[in-house]
Design an enzyme around this catalytic site. Sequence first.
Site, PDB file in Angstrom:
ATOM      1  N   LYS A 140      52.335  32.107   0.067  1.00  0.00           N
ATOM      2  CA  LYS A 140      53.113  31.506  -1.013  1.00  0.00           C
ATOM      3  C   LYS A 140      54.602  31.703  -0.772  1.00  0.00           C
ATOM      4  CE  LYS A 140      50.279  29.411  -3.391  1.00  0.00           C
ATOM      5  NZ  LYS A 140      49.720  29.108  -2.082  1.00  0.00           N
ATOM      6  N   CYS A 166      42.968  17.110 -21.338  1.00  0.00           N
ATOM      7  CA  CYS A 166      42.874  15.745 -21.843  1.00  0.00           C
ATOM      8  C   CYS A 166      44.207  15.389 -22.488  1.00  0.00           C
ATOM      9  CB  CYS A 166      41.751  15.608 -22.866  1.00  0.00           C
ATOM     10  SG  CYS A 166      40.109  15.973 -22.233  1.00  0.00           S
ATOM     11  N   GLU A 217      47.425  35.601   0.882  1.00  0.00           N
ATOM     12  CA  GLU A 217      47.830  34.504   0.004  1.00  0.00           C
ATOM     13  C   GLU A 217      49.247  34.715  -0.513  1.00  0.00           C
ATOM     14  OE1 GLU A 217      47.860  31.112  -2.535  1.00  0.00           O
ATOM     15  OE2 GLU A 217      46.917  31.638  -0.638  1.00  0.00           O
ATOM     16  N   ASN A 256      40.984  17.813 -27.373  1.00  0.00           N
ATOM     17  CA  ASN A 256      41.260  18.501 -26.112  1.00  0.00           C
ATOM     18  C   ASN A 256      40.792  19.928 -26.289  1.00  0.00           C
ATOM     19  OD1 ASN A 256      42.240  19.378 -23.654  1.00  0.00           O
ATOM     20  ND2 ASN A 256      44.376  19.438 -24.298  1.00  0.00           N
ATOM     21  N   GLY A 257      39.891  20.396 -25.431  1.00  0.00           N
ATOM     22  CA  GLY A 257      39.427  21.769 -25.544  1.00  0.00           C
ATOM     23  C   GLY A 257      37.920  21.876 -25.580  1.00  0.00           C
ATOM     24  N   GLU A 280      55.712  29.311   1.967  1.00  0.00           N
ATOM     25  CA  GLU A 280      55.713  27.915   1.528  1.00  0.00           C
ATOM     26  C   GLU A 280      56.906  27.600   0.629  1.00  0.00           C
ATOM     27  OE1 GLU A 280      51.134  26.436   1.064  1.00  0.00           O
ATOM     28  OE2 GLU A 280      51.826  27.944  -0.367  1.00  0.00           O
ATOM     29  N   ARG A 330      46.846  14.334 -17.204  1.00  0.00           N
ATOM     30  CA  ARG A 330      46.007  15.334 -17.858  1.00  0.00           C
ATOM     31  C   ARG A 330      44.527  14.973 -17.797  1.00  0.00           C
ATOM     32  NH1 ARG A 330      48.882  18.798 -21.169  1.00  0.00           N
ATOM     33  NH2 ARG A 330      47.010  19.270 -22.371  1.00  0.00           N
ATOM     34  N   HIS A 385      48.345  49.812  13.241  1.00  0.00           N
ATOM     35  CA  HIS A 385      47.969  49.135  14.471  1.00  0.00           C
ATOM     36  C   HIS A 385      48.983  48.053  14.851  1.00  0.00           C
ATOM     37  CE1 HIS A 385      44.015  51.100  14.734  1.00  0.00           C
ATOM     38  NE2 HIS A 385      44.045  51.039  13.406  1.00  0.00           N
ATOM     39  N   LYS A 406      50.637  17.828  -0.531  1.00  0.00           N
ATOM     40  CA  LYS A 406      49.633  18.407  -1.411  1.00  0.00           C
ATOM     41  C   LYS A 406      48.259  18.397  -0.763  1.00  0.00           C
ATOM     42  CE  LYS A 406      48.107  20.299  -5.096  1.00  0.00           C
ATOM     43  NZ  LYS A 406      48.417  21.719  -5.299  1.00  0.00           N
ATOM     44  N   TRP A 419      39.591  14.239 -19.185  1.00  0.00           N
ATOM     45  CA  TRP A 419      39.109  14.966 -18.012  1.00  0.00           C
ATOM     46  C   TRP A 419      37.771  15.548 -18.436  1.00  0.00           C
ATOM     47  CZ3 TRP A 419      40.961  15.865 -13.037  1.00  0.00           C
ATOM     48  CH2 TRP A 419      40.383  16.908 -12.330  1.00  0.00           C
TER      49      TRP A 419
END
Length: 614
Positions: free
Chosen positions: A487, A2, A483, A100-101, A490, A27, A506, A609, A74
Amino acid sequence: MCGIIGYLGDKEVVPVLFDGLRRLEYRGYDSAGIALARGGRIEVRRSAGKLALLEQAVRADPVAGDYGVGHTRWATHGRPTEENAHPHRDCTGRLVVVHNGIIENHRELKRRLQADGHRFETETDTEVVAHLVEHERRGDGLEDAVRRALPQLRGLFGLVLMAADDPDKIIAVRNGPPLVVGMGDGEFLVASDIPAVLGHTRDVVFLADKELAVITRARVTFTDFAGTAVSKATQRITWDPMLAEKAGHKHFMLKEIFEQPWALQETMLERMSEERGEVLLGELGIPDAALRAVEQIVILACGTSWHAGLVGKFLFEQIAGIRADVDYGSEYRYREPIADERTLAVVITQSGETADTLAALREARARGTRSIAVCNVVGSMATRLADGAVYTHAGPEIGVASTKAFTAQLVALNLLALHLGRLRGAVDADGARRHIAALTQLPGLVQHALGCDEAIAGVAKRFYRRTNFLYLGRGINYPIALEGALKLKEISYIHAEGYPAGELKHGPIALIDENLPVVALAPGGPVFPKMMSNLEEVKARGGTAIVVTDTTPEAFADLLDPERDAVVSIPAAAAHLSPILSVVPLQLLAYHIGVLRGCDVDQPRNLAKSVTVE
């Protein structure tokens, strides 16, 4: 996350608050509000939706004041409605708080305060703070009541408060989420991030955990929670506006990597009861009886989310006892898939708008499946098409390469698997309590894992000129090898391959020579001896190893050469959570190599994105 902004000075307050909120809207953007004080009164304006709707509301019903606070939200506790928007008031309406929290014990406090006659009007945890401080007022300063309230609060939180009967004063409290105080010329600001104050001052003070600031027109005083004075240094901010939005980090990607402990905590928030051994997923939208009847799960995703799905397969089969398959969203509908009403489709998408994943979801639904979206964006297309959702409360992710959204997805899949396991009798209450206890420890473990950043930066300097990498993992960590390779591709444009380590002989073993770094995930446990055998094979052929492990580095002393190889240590965790810790150093490795190679790590070439077209 937030966004919080507070202002006390001689400027017109409303424009200052709105400017700060616009800079903080990344945020949170599902509701917003402001509160202004003047003449012993506080007026509040709030609105659901994005900030523009609050601006419209204020134009329709103007408000003015001598100082004030604002908030963009949020949603966590309570739906994103005007009623649940901040600021929140006490019973008198003369004390307000923005937050916030998480107040973890808000239900307990609410029951106690209601018994004392306090009246609650919202679904949020934040309102508890306003009533608790009201309850602690003794005729002294607002800060004294806040200090009496703080020991009663559990959780991580940033708070900003003001009261009409203690005028020209703003109180700021940090216990986890960041707060910064702007030290202007005859004015002071407080905000949850630096961009909100830079239009007024570049001199700031960062609150540390368990510190409180009392802001008046004359000065700002800093203390700990007990009231002991704290000496604080003022720092001069010289960042450009874009850099400022990164909270001191050079890139959004790095900021988001370091936000992962918070993102994981947010994703788990209010969803687990360790006492009852239950997972609470109120947005699933599927009756329990239908979930008990599921015979197979099909996981549909693309890119990094597909790697999360591969981990999810292990979780659904090992925890929930349900057969699970993983499909690329881009391929699922082209092969006449077998699915019916006994199939549960789980789609994983950060944005909720990925075209291929949405097409796969529609195909699955056309075959009669029930469906759940694991998604980071409330109200996105995936969440509208699916029967229900498990939201990842990771906050906005600006960097194109997914980091915190990925680990939040893994947490959400753990929660979903545990929920299904409890429903279907595959996990008893004691087993669930052990899972929940492990999940509760996870944010702190990830924070510890982030401590490898300096070591990873050193590894990157040694290897960033290499042109090929091989990543190996076994069991639930082999998707993390995939992954990690993704990364690196990318972010640095280096060719990298990820493999289950058992596949090394193999084919991929032919690639190994002195120029090929092999990144090996080697957590302790049943597969550790197998990974050691793979490392023996790599070293026997002159390869270089970068080992990520939760075992002691001494375990590799007889195998690895400190001049050529590297060992990166991470904390140990339960097996089903180890992928979340293992991926952190791989994210950092990709980041640091990309930066050293001069790449745009936030906006890599040719990537977007959210892939919203096929």
